[in-house]
Every structure is written in C-alpha cells, then in structure tokens.
Design a protein around this motif. Structure first.
Motif, PDB file in Angstrom:
ATOM      1  N   LEU A  98      15.156  82.450  -3.926  1.00 14.31           N
ATOM      2  CA  LEU A  98      16.213  81.967  -4.808  1.00 14.31           C
ATOM      3  C   LEU A  98      15.661  80.966  -5.815  1.00 14.31           C
ATOM      4  O   LEU A  98      14.659  80.297  -5.566  1.00 14.31           O
ATOM      5  CB  LEU A  98      17.325  81.317  -3.972  1.00 14.31           C
ATOM      6  CG  LEU A  98      18.030  82.251  -2.975  1.00 14.31           C
ATOM      7  CD1 LEU A  98      18.907  81.459  -2.006  1.00 14.31           C
ATOM      8  CD2 LEU A  98      18.861  83.299  -3.709  1.00 14.31           C
ATOM      9  N   VAL A 226      23.477  80.344  -4.312  1.00 13.97           N
ATOM     10  CA  VAL A 226      23.273  81.555  -5.113  1.00 13.97           C
ATOM     11  C   VAL A 226      24.066  81.536  -6.428  1.00 13.97           C
ATOM     12  O   VAL A 226      24.157  82.541  -7.123  1.00 13.97           O
ATOM     13  CB  VAL A 226      23.617  82.831  -4.306  1.00 13.97           C
ATOM     14  CG1 VAL A 226      22.691  82.957  -3.098  1.00 13.97           C
ATOM     15  CG2 VAL A 226      25.075  82.850  -3.860  1.00 13.97           C
ATOM     16  N   GLY A 227      24.650  80.398  -6.770  1.00 10.51           N
ATOM     17  CA  GLY A 227      25.326  80.289  -8.065  1.00 10.51           C
ATOM     18  C   GLY A 227      26.818  80.553  -8.026  1.00 10.51           C
ATOM     19  O   GLY A 227      27.457  80.584  -9.073  1.00 10.51           O
ATOM     20  N   GLY A 228      27.375  80.699  -6.848  1.00  7.45           N
ATOM     21  CA  GLY A 228      28.790  81.078  -6.760  1.00  7.45           C
ATOM     22  C   GLY A 228      29.777  79.935  -6.750  1.00  7.45           C
ATOM     23  O   GLY A 228      30.947  80.136  -7.085  1.00  7.45           O
ATOM     24  N   TRP A 230      29.284  76.461  -7.984  1.00  9.77           N
ATOM     25  CA  TRP A 230      29.173  75.438  -9.022  1.00  9.77           C
ATOM     26  C   TRP A 230      29.243  74.027  -8.440  1.00  9.77           C
ATOM     27  O   TRP A 230      29.729  73.098  -9.078  1.00  9.77           O
ATOM     28  CB  TRP A 230      30.230  75.638 -10.117  1.00  9.77           C
ATOM     29  CG  TRP A 230      30.000  76.881 -10.889  1.00  9.77           C
ATOM     30  CD1 TRP A 230      30.435  78.132 -10.554  1.00  9.77           C
ATOM     31  CD2 TRP A 230      29.241  77.039 -12.107  1.00  9.77           C
ATOM     32  NE1 TRP A 230      29.997  79.050 -11.488  1.00  9.77           N
ATOM     33  CE2 TRP A 230      29.281  78.407 -12.450  1.00  9.77           C
ATOM     34  CE3 TRP A 230      28.546  76.138 -12.933  1.00  9.77           C
ATOM     35  CZ2 TRP A 230      28.637  78.910 -13.583  1.00  9.77           C
ATOM     36  CZ3 TRP A 230      27.922  76.643 -14.065  1.00  9.77           C
ATOM     37  CH2 TRP A 230      27.978  78.012 -14.376  1.00  9.77           C
ATOM     38  N   ARG A 260      23.692  74.969 -13.017  1.00 10.09           N
ATOM     39  CA  ARG A 260      23.603  74.996 -11.560  1.00 10.09           C
ATOM     40  C   ARG A 260      22.147  74.784 -11.137  1.00 10.09           C
ATOM     41  O   ARG A 260      21.257  75.522 -11.571  1.00 10.09           O
ATOM     42  CB  ARG A 260      24.083  76.347 -11.027  1.00 10.09           C
ATOM     43  CG  ARG A 260      25.548  76.616 -11.306  1.00 10.09           C
ATOM     44  CD  ARG A 260      25.901  78.072 -11.095  1.00 10.09           C
ATOM     45  NE  ARG A 260      25.323  78.913 -12.138  1.00 10.09           N
ATOM     46  CZ  ARG A 260      25.634  80.193 -12.322  1.00 10.09           C
ATOM     47  NH1 ARG A 260      26.499  80.778 -11.517  1.00 10.09           N
ATOM     48  NH2 ARG A 260      25.080  80.884 -13.287  1.00 10.09           N
ATOM     49  N   LYS A 263      20.878  77.983  -9.376  1.00  5.95           N
ATOM     50  CA  LYS A 263      20.796  79.262 -10.093  1.00  5.95           C
ATOM     51  C   LYS A 263      19.943  79.146 -11.361  1.00  5.95           C
ATOM     52  O   LYS A 263      18.981  79.876 -11.542  1.00  5.95           O
ATOM     53  CB  LYS A 263      22.207  79.738 -10.453  1.00  5.95           C
ATOM     54  CG  LYS A 263      22.271  81.125 -11.038  1.00  5.95           C
ATOM     55  CD  LYS A 263      22.168  82.173  -9.975  1.00  5.95           C
ATOM     56  CE  LYS A 263      22.413  83.572 -10.547  1.00  5.95           C
ATOM     57  NZ  LYS A 263      22.310  84.582  -9.502  1.00  5.95           N
TER      58      LYS A 263
ATOM     59  N   TYR B  33      33.238  82.171  -4.694  1.00  2.00           N
ATOM     60  CA  TYR B  33      32.546  83.454  -4.766  1.00  2.00           C
ATOM     61  C   TYR B  33      32.132  83.776  -6.197  1.00  2.00           C
ATOM     62  O   TYR B  33      31.784  84.916  -6.498  1.00  2.00           O
ATOM     63  CB  TYR B  33      33.479  84.539  -4.215  1.00  2.00           C
ATOM     64  CG  TYR B  33      32.767  85.637  -3.447  1.00  2.00           C
ATOM     65  CD1 TYR B  33      32.138  85.374  -2.241  1.00  2.00           C
ATOM     66  CD2 TYR B  33      32.747  86.937  -3.941  1.00  2.00           C
ATOM     67  CE1 TYR B  33      31.503  86.381  -1.538  1.00  2.00           C
ATOM     68  CE2 TYR B  33      32.107  87.961  -3.239  1.00  2.00           C
ATOM     69  CZ  TYR B  33      31.490  87.676  -2.038  1.00  2.00           C
ATOM     70  OH  TYR B  33      30.868  88.666  -1.342  1.00  2.00           O
ATOM     71  N   GLY B  34      32.145  82.778  -7.066  1.00  2.77           N
ATOM     72  CA  GLY B  34      31.755  82.984  -8.453  1.00  2.77           C
ATOM     73  C   GLY B  34      32.525  84.125  -9.069  1.00  2.77           C
ATOM     74  O   GLY B  34      33.739  84.231  -8.934  1.00  2.77           O
ATOM     75  N   GLU B  38      27.307  87.055  -7.958  1.00  6.88           N
ATOM     76  CA  GLU B  38      26.333  86.159  -7.318  1.00  6.88           C
ATOM     77  C   GLU B  38      26.070  86.575  -5.871  1.00  6.88           C
ATOM     78  O   GLU B  38      25.009  86.295  -5.322  1.00  6.88           O
ATOM     79  CB  GLU B  38      26.844  84.712  -7.357  1.00  6.88           C
ATOM     80  CG  GLU B  38      26.891  84.099  -8.761  1.00  6.88           C
ATOM     81  CD  GLU B  38      28.177  84.391  -9.502  1.00  6.88           C
ATOM     82  OE1 GLU B  38      28.953  85.275  -9.049  1.00  6.88           O
ATOM     83  OE2 GLU B  38      28.413  83.753 -10.540  1.00  6.88           O
ATOM     84  N   PHE B  39      27.068  87.231  -5.258  1.00  5.73           N
ATOM     85  CA  PHE B  39      26.942  87.598  -3.846  1.00  5.73           C
ATOM     86  C   PHE B  39      26.676  89.090  -3.646  1.00  5.73           C
ATOM     87  O   PHE B  39      26.476  89.528  -2.519  1.00  5.73           O
ATOM     88  CB  PHE B  39      28.222  87.216  -3.093  1.00  5.73           C
ATOM     89  CG  PHE B  39      28.371  85.733  -2.895  1.00  5.73           C
ATOM     90  CD1 PHE B  39      27.889  85.122  -1.749  1.00  5.73           C
ATOM     91  CD2 PHE B  39      28.964  84.945  -3.861  1.00  5.73           C
ATOM     92  CE1 PHE B  39      28.010  83.753  -1.558  1.00  5.73           C
ATOM     93  CE2 PHE B  39      29.091  83.580  -3.692  1.00  5.73           C
ATOM     94  CZ  PHE B  39      28.613  82.981  -2.538  1.00  5.73           C
ATOM     95  N   ARG B  68      29.249  66.903  -6.280  1.00 10.73           N
ATOM     96  CA  ARG B  68      30.491  67.653  -6.194  1.00 10.73           C
ATOM     97  C   ARG B  68      30.771  68.159  -4.775  1.00 10.73           C
ATOM     98  O   ARG B  68      31.835  68.731  -4.539  1.00 10.73           O
ATOM     99  CB  ARG B  68      30.419  68.861  -7.126  1.00 10.73           C
ATOM    100  CG  ARG B  68      30.448  68.507  -8.606  1.00 10.73           C
ATOM    101  CD  ARG B  68      30.258  69.759  -9.446  1.00 10.73           C
ATOM    102  NE  ARG B  68      30.563  69.509 -10.852  1.00 10.73           N
ATOM    103  CZ  ARG B  68      30.612  70.459 -11.776  1.00 10.73           C
ATOM    104  NH1 ARG B  68      30.368  71.715 -11.425  1.00 10.73           N
ATOM    105  NH2 ARG B  68      30.908  70.168 -13.014  1.00 10.73           N
TER     106      ARG B  68
END
Lengths: 275, 325
Positions: A98, A226-228, A230, A260, A263, B33-34, B38-39, B68
């Motif tokens: 990653l 994984v960027g989901g 934020w 991010r 990511k 889950y963006g 992403e998944f 955050r």
C-alpha cells in the motif's frame, strides 16, 4: 512523486522468524513470495489482526527479498502487542503493498536517509535500492537512547555510513537527528526521512535551510489504510502532482487540499506540504 | 453439492428498500467505504448489496483538521468533517469516472439548510449512476449544524418533505442516536415520505490526551462507531421498528453474522457495515455467507422471515410466559 500502480491484495502468510532487536521492538519475518516481488521502497502493509483486536495495523515494510517480507515495529498498544505475540509457524494475513513509496528516479548520487526512532523501518529498502544503483547513502539516525538505535549494524553492513544522535547522549551525538543532518558535509542531493511528526518537521526545516529536496514518509493514524475513510489527511499544495483532485479557489475550493497519507502518500515532498 | 449446501443456495437474501432492490441485505456505510473502488481489490464486489457513497454537500468542504481518528475501546472516534469537492465537481469528476460495479450505488447527501438538501439531492438523484439517496441529516462532526436536523423531529420532517419532491428514487433517511426519542424522529421522516430509515449514525464522543491535556481529535468532538455502540444501535432499531412501517437499515458495530442477525431480529430489513471494513474487507461477504447458512440450517427460505422477530409480542410480553421455543 510516484503513485501506487501495483494492485494490492490480501496475502495469507506464515511467520518465519521473530526477534527482538531491543526491548519492545519486534522484527517479524514472514513467507510472502508474491508480496516480496512487488513491494517498492517506502510502501506499507495493513496487518489484519490475527487474534481479535480491532482495526488493522499499518506497518512500514522493512525487508522484501526472495520469498520473505519483514516488518519492524515497536510495541505501543494492544494491536502491536497482539502482533508481537506471533511466533514462527503462525498465520498472518496482510493487505499490501500500500501507499506510493519513495521516488528514487532521477539517479540521486548522494542521499541522506534520516530516521527518527522506529521510522528506521521504512528506510532499509530505499537504502538498499540506492546502494544497488551505486549511490552514496548516509544514515542519520536518532532515538531516545542507544538501545533503541536498532538495526544500525544492518545498515552499516548494507554499505551505509552511519551517523547517530540520542536524546540522552548514550550513543553518538546528544540531541536531535535533524541537528545532525543540518551539519551534513558535503550537502546530499536528496533526503529521505521517516519518523514522528515533530522530527519530520525539524528535518523539513533543516533541508529547506540546506536547499536539499526532501521526501518525508509521514506518520498518521489510519483506519482503512486504502483511501476509503479520509481519516489520515495532511494539507498539501493543490498543485502538487499528489494532491487529490479538488476544486480551486475559483470554484469555491482552496489552494491547499487535504491528501490522504495512506493513499496519496505516505511519502510527500516536504516543500509541497502545507502543515 | 450436498443437500444442506443446496438448501443454503436456495435461501433468498434479496431485499427491497422502497424501489431499491438489493441482491444482498448488506450496505457499506457512508464514509467508511470511499467510492467502493478503494476496496474493490480486496472484497468481492458481487457479494455486496450496495455501497453508500461518501456524503456530498453543495459547496466544497476541506473537512476537519487532523487528527481525525482515535481508536477507543471496542470502537473508534472519527471527525472527518464531510470533506468533499462539492456537488458540481463531484458530478463532473468523482461520479463520472466511477467504474461500473454489480453493487447498488446509494448517493449520500449532507447539508446545512433545508434548501441545500433539496438542491443537492435533485442534482445527484438525476444521475443514472445513482440508484438511491441517503439523507445524512445526522452528521455529528460539523459544528453541531449538520446534526440539528435529525435531532429535531419537525425539522427532519421539513427536510424530508422538500427532498421527497425532488426524486422518485428510494430515499433513506439516516437518523441520529443523539436524541431523546428516536422513534418520534422516525415517525416524522416516515410521514414526510421517507422510503427507509438508516439507524443509527455515530454516537457523539470525545477522547482527551492526558499527556498534553488537549482533546485528541482536531475537531474536539467526534462520532463513535464500532462494537462499542452496537447495543445502542440494536435498541434504536428495535424502537424504530415499533414506530414505523417503512424498512430499516440497521447499523452500528456489526462485525459478524451474529451481530447482523441481532439487527434483523430487532426489525432491520438490511444492515450496513462500516467500521468492520477497517478490520478486514472480507467481513461483508462473510456475513452474507453466514446469513445464508443460518437461514438454511433453520429451513428458512428468505431473510424476510426473521425481520423483527424479536419485536413480536413486545407489547404483550407476559403472554409469552411459559411458552417454549
């Protein structure tokens, strides 16, 4: 800066070896031939909790060679304690590789690799890659005390010149590693750094004073990795190639956007950060 | 295939939320889950009912400053702050560049005024990529304004009524647990035309660093998710199910099929999985397989047969005394 082109996957691995280079610091090697083949310097993995802890743990990839991948981490909470309890033969699932990793293009000839504490874990792979391309690599390595300067012999064996600093003066120069870097002679062409945020800020300031470009591998709390979600952002110049696309001021947006760390990063050019 | 596997395969897990038909009763929670992409490399997109996209507002929002996220016992606090590029940019870029996937796509709308909700919903729902809309009237992380809607039954009713006129697509209203009487808010949303209710959003919370004496979140307060809030969520679903006739999407700390079953039994028609994706992205498909096995082993043919079973006899609990099974 690079982007992560290689699709990550969940890898089912088996622990091969476990050592403690210092009290509270664990080096865990596991059998992962496919991952070893695709990992680039500066990338990380998310270790799926093997024993019931919640949320995966982000760890820099320390070694990736032949069929073995290894992580080096300090035990600082329940999740890392769980991982530290693994033994040879245990199963471990990891989502990896990653993140973007360091950008080693541009054939740097003289590189300073700067580690703050366990940040050393993300710096062996770039050091090895640079040495393989015949660059000079100096390691500037700071920690609280001598015992925590783990793996320095390993870096020396790889061909790095080693310069250490400790907070208590128990080894090398007393003080911060950024101070050591500020006196680097001759000036390196490129700095790669990983460590806690205050150390990275000081490193960025030292590099700015030296006029040397620096890539910083940032530390931030991750949830998904994984960027989901934020959750792990850092403010960055909207014009950076790494910035997530976002409207500019003319469209109600901003010149500074939140990228991010997991990511777009974890490695960013110091001069593009707006932190 | 053995007899029992054949029975499991025959189990019908499809559900309907208004006009929205889901192959599986599992949604991926908004903000967790963006965009789904992403998944997609880690999860089987064909085993997911739907993805609720990250909330979008009328204007761009940079979101809250870091940190955050904070890990807490059996859960986590988050305060993202609705970071999003605004509806114009979102439609032009984020949505236009989406990869088609077998799951249903539910757009999430947040706002700071009744008119903003209606405007953003109208624009988003007009897009063919969007199968349904979730109204996020309950975000706890935007200086109290966002959550005001779901904390006030009358205001919830006003928002839903206005938004209802902008689209025929399924409208899911996401309720806040940070209220005295969630059933009252649920009834208002139903009366105003909601097709379904998402129960619950995160629970307000806070963590303090005892070293620095400062709040650990950049936003000071955050929303608590994960198993820590599951009993709160199960009760909320249970109470809302008694108050309304429209379907409920149960959510709050679901990590296993057993957790999901609690929500179905409390009255949820579907469940939403959020924080658990941060443990292992394969959890949603494991829950689907677990539901199939659970129903198959009991000779049940559809998920609908267990929805709200724990609610049966609530009013007359004493009548059940001495009854077996």
């Amino acid at each position: 800066m690079l982007t992560n082109q290689m699709p990550a996957a969940v890898h089912a691995t088996t622990v091969l070896d476990r050592t403690e280079p210092a009290p509270g610091i664990v080096l865990l090697g596991f059998y992962a031939p496919e991952l070893a083949a695709v990992t680039r310097p500066g990338q990380f993995l998310m270790a799926i909790p093997p024993g019931g802890e919640r949320t995966a743990t982000a760890l820099g990839i320390y070694e990736a060679q032949d069929r073995r991948v290894a992580v080096l981490f300090s035990v600082c909470g329940p999740r890392t304690r769980e991982l530290a309890g693994l033994r040879a033969g245990d199963r471990l699932e990891v989502t990896a590789p990653l993140g973007n990793g360091f950008d080693l293009s541009g054939s740097p000839r003289d590189v300073a690799v700067v580690a703050g504490g366990i940040g050393i874990a993300s710096l062996l792979l770039p050091a090895q890659a640079l040495i393989a391309s015949s660059a000079r690599v100096r390691l500037y390595y700071g920690a609280r005390s001598a015992a925590l300067l783990v793996e320095r012999d390993r870096f020396a064996a790889e061909g790095c010149e080693i310069h250490c600093a400790t907070d208590d003066g128990s080894y090398g120069r007393r003080g911060f590693v950024s101070g050591l870097l500020a006196g680097a002679e001759p000036r390196p062409d490129l700095v790669l750094a990983c460590g806690p945020t205050p150390m990275l800020r000081a490193t960025a300031a030292a590099c700015s004073a030296l006029g040397v470009p620096a890539q910083l591998s940032l530390e931030e709390t991750f949830a998904c990795g994984v960027g989901g979600c934020w959750g792990c952002v850092v403010p960055i110049d909207r014009n950076s190639a790494q910035a997530p696309r976002f409207p500019g001021p003319d469209k109600g947006g901003s010149d500074t956007v939140n990228a991010r760390v997991c990511k777009e990063g974890p490695v960013f050019w110091a001069h593009e950060l707006r932190w | 295939m053995s007899g029992s596997q054949a029975a499991h395969a025959a189990v019908d897990l499809s559900v309907k939320l208004g006009r929205l038909e889901l192959a599986y009763p599992t949604l991926m929670g908004s903000g967790c889950y963006g965009s789904g992409e992403e998944f997609a490399a880690f999860a089987d997109p064909a085993k997911i009912g739907g993805v609720v996209l990250k909330s979008v507002t009328q204007r761009p929002r940079l979101g809250n400053r870091a940190p955050r996220l904070v890990a807490t016992p059996s859960g986590m606090l988050n305060a993202i702050g609705l970071q999003n590029p605004g509806i114009d940019w979102y439609l032009e870029h984020d949505l236009a560049e989406r990869v088609p996937r077998p799951w249903k796509t539910i757009g999430s709308v947040a706002g700071f005024s009744v008119d903003e909700y209606a405007y953003v919903t109208q624009r988003l729902a007009a897009r063919p990529e969007i199968d349904a809309i979730e109204l996020n009237v309950s975000c706890p992380n935007v200086a109290a304004e966002g959550e005001t809607f779901a904390c006030d039954p009358k205001l919830t009713g006003r928002v839903v009524r206005l938004v209802r006129d902008t689209t025929e697509k399924t409208l899911i209203v996401k309720l806040s647990p940070n209220v005295t009487d969630i059933a009252a808010v649920a009834r208002e949303a139903e009366d105003a035309g909601a097709d379904a209710l998402a129960v619950i959003n995160t629970v307000r919370g806070m963590a303090i660093d005892v070293g620095t004496w400062r709040p650990r979140l950049g936003n000071v307060t955050g929303g608590l998710s994960g198993p820590a809030i599951r009993p709160i969520a199960v009760l909320a679903v249970y109470e809302v199910a008694r108050a309304v006739k429209i379907p409920i999407v149960g959510q709050g700390g679901i990590e296993t099929v057993t957790d999901a079953l609690e929500f179905f039994l409390a009255g949820a028609t579907a469940v939403s999985i959020g924080t658990a994706n941060f443990i292992d992205p394969r959890i949603p498909e494991r829950i689907v397989e677990g539901l199939r096995a659970y129903l198959g082993e009991r000779g049940l043919l559809s998920i609908g047969q267990i929805v709200g079973q724990a609610n049966r006899g609530f009013a007359g609990a004493h009548r059940c005394e001495g009854r077996e099974g």
